[in-house]
Design a protein around this motif. Structure first.
Motif: not given
Length: 539
Positions: A116-125, A297-299, A371-375, A383-390
């Motif tokens: 579930a926890f991965t590296a950030d990818q490049s996302h420039g314009y 977050s432990p994740i 920590i919960q925005d999914g970035h 962690d994003e799922q926890t926020f959305i479902t809450t």
């Protein structure tokens, strides 16, 4: 004013933990309940997540692998198909066959829940345009792929990671919401680029009109570029100039023009942006406070800043900014014009408190703690799922749910692979490389804030998930209407403002509508409460 006897949630803390206790209290019938709307929807809540392409979360929908020990997902009969990852794309993908991707060349591959926890990818314009390669969609590993720091075998440890996707065993809650409510498979980022342009497009549809007014050093072309008429278009992630938490290490920006908050204020429609970490008076359990608040977050395995200024779009406009993070004067003033100090900018806990007290704003934008925005690189889907479902469990237990629509949307794709493209707005700056040198060809170019067509707004950008969760959402429905981030503000404009548009070249003027995701003839959906850990329906 008429008084309304109604149930209420006793504490915001109870909402966060899922422990709900309802009592009754006499409250003034709120303006949002009596204001005229074009639809039965009296409350729109936009949960705005981070850095996800459609194929990254929904490319395999609705078929999950279902390995032993992971939340099991089985699609309902007659679940409609999405424009997702076909057999051809999975087994003979152009990113696998294109030699320019070198060691990162790979077909799309499933990411397991344990990944579930991965590296950030490049996302420039520019990088995203290069990955699109004039619509061939075959250079993602080369231009947006990122390996992270962990070596090992397989594409997860190469630039081919950018081709990874999750299924219903990891993004379980989102797939269950799609099963029971409405999903779009044809919605896009308004323009190319990272978080800040996506957030600004969500509220104004206009990233032109940038004014440097803080920070040090030179303006990097990857932050803001010359629009062709002596102005600047924001294409990167500068912080807002006046925010107390903004960095001083690089140039900061403000924006001219108008946003949806200005229009709502003029019509006296209650609204607010609610972001995790915005309240600088809070001290976290680890002792952090102010702009330095962090959560663990432990994740993720580390502490992450709660509040990120460049994710808060209303802070870029002086008309809607709360630069010192002034607290609301009372719970009942949240979202109203009586709360001039806070200026409609609040902490996420203020949302729970306001709704619990019976003061549910007509329009609410929600942003999770970092920590919960999914970035990727800072957060993760679980962690994003926890926020959305809450949030959704809390709202579905509210008496206001019967007139509420929650829109799940995202700021950008993080550069993750997606196979669909839809280019509608041209740009010819040096950084534009979509269809040639300094070229992003499209049928038209929208004007900037000064009324002339400007550069730096090449789009639409990558395809993003979009869901509507509401009693009025069509159940188990996939919408194919072409939309973008400004389709959300168009719905708000049509519902509360009589179709008024922002103007100044905003994309809302040409945005597709999300109305096909609703059935306003009557509520067709029941409540769906999900486990905040597994994303599975609660018994």
């Amino acid at each position: 004013m008429k008084l309304l006897k109604r149930p209420f949630l006793l504490t915001a803390a109870a909402a966060i933990t899922g422990a709900v206790a309802w009592g009754t209290v006499d409250l003034t019938l709120t303006a949002q309940n009596v204001s005229e709307t074009a639809t039965p929807i009296k409350h729109v809540v936009v949960i705005f997540g981070e850095n996800v392409s459609f194929d990254h979360y929904f490319g395999a929908y609705p078929k999950a692998l279902n390995p032993i020990g992971q939340p099991r997902f089985m699609a309902k009969q007659a679940t409609p198909a999405v424009n997702g990852l076909t057999e051809e794309l999975l087994k003979n993908n152009p990113n696998f066959t294109n030699p320019v991707n070198a060691a990162g060349a790979t077909n799309p591959f499933r990411l397991d829940r344990t990944q579930a926890f991965t590296a950030d990818q490049s996302h420039g314009y520019q990088a995203e345009q290069q990955a699109f390669n004039n619509g061939a969609m075959d250079m993602f590993p080369r231009y947006t792929g990122n390996t992270g720091a962990v070596p090992g075998p397989g594409p997860f440890h190469t630039k081919g990671l950018v081709m990874g996707y999750y299924d219903g065993n990891t993004v379980t809650a989102l797939w269950n919401y799609a099963q029971n409510f409405a999903l779009s498979d044809n919605s896009f980022g308004t323009t190319f680029g990272p978080s800040t342009p996506g957030a600004i497009n969500l509220i104004s549809g206009q990233t032109n009109g940038g004014v440097r007014s803080g920070g040090e050093g030179e303006v990097r072309p990857s932050t803001a570029l010359d629009d062709g008429f002596g102005g600047l278009t924001i294409i990167g992630d500068p912080d807002p100039s006046d925010d107390a938490c903004s960095t001083t290490r690089s140039p900061n920006f403000m924006l001219t023009g108008r946003n949806i908050g200005d229009l709502l204020n003029e019509k006296k429609v209650s609204w607010g942006w609610f972001q995790g970490g915005f309240d600088l008076t809070v001290t976290n359990p680890n002792g952090t406070t102010g702009c330095a608040r962090t959560s663990y977050s432990p994740i993720v395995g580390s502490y992450v800043k709660d509040y990120m200024p460049h994710h808060e779009p209303f802070q870029y406009y002086r008309s809607t900014a709360n630069p010192k993070h002034v607290r609301p004067k009372s719970v009942v003033s949240i979202g109203t014009s009586d709360d001039a100090g806070a200026n409609h900018q609040y902490d996420i806990n203020d949302f729970y408190a306001a709704v619990s007290s019976g003061n549910f704003p007509a329009v609410s934008f929600l942003k999770a703690l970092g920590i919960q925005d999914g970035h990727p690189g800072l957060s993760d889907p679980l962690d994003e799922q926890t926020f959305i479902t809450t949030v959704l469990n809390f709202l579905q237990k509210s008496p206001e749910w019967k007139s509420t629509a929650v829109i799940l949307a995202y700021d950008d794709s993080d550069g993750w692979y997606d196979h669909a493209a839809r280019i509608v707005n041209s740009s010819y700056a040096a950084l534009d490389l979509l269809s040639g040198s300094a070229t992003c060809d499209a049928p038209a170019a929208l004007p900037g804030v000064a009324g002339k067509p400007v550069n730096g707004r090449c789009g639409h950008g990558p395809r993003l998930p979009l869901l509507v969760v509401s009693p009025y959402a069509k159940p188990n429905f996939v919408d194919h209407t072409p939309t973008d981030q400004t389709s959300i503000i168009r719905f708000i404009e049509d519902n509360w403002l009589g179709g008024q548009r922002i103007g100044n070249g905003s994309f809302d003027e040409r945005a597709g509508v999300i109305n096909n995701m609703f059935d306003f003839s009557g509520p067709t959906n029941s409540v769906l409460l999900l486990d905040t850990n597994t994303g599975l329906p609660l018994k």
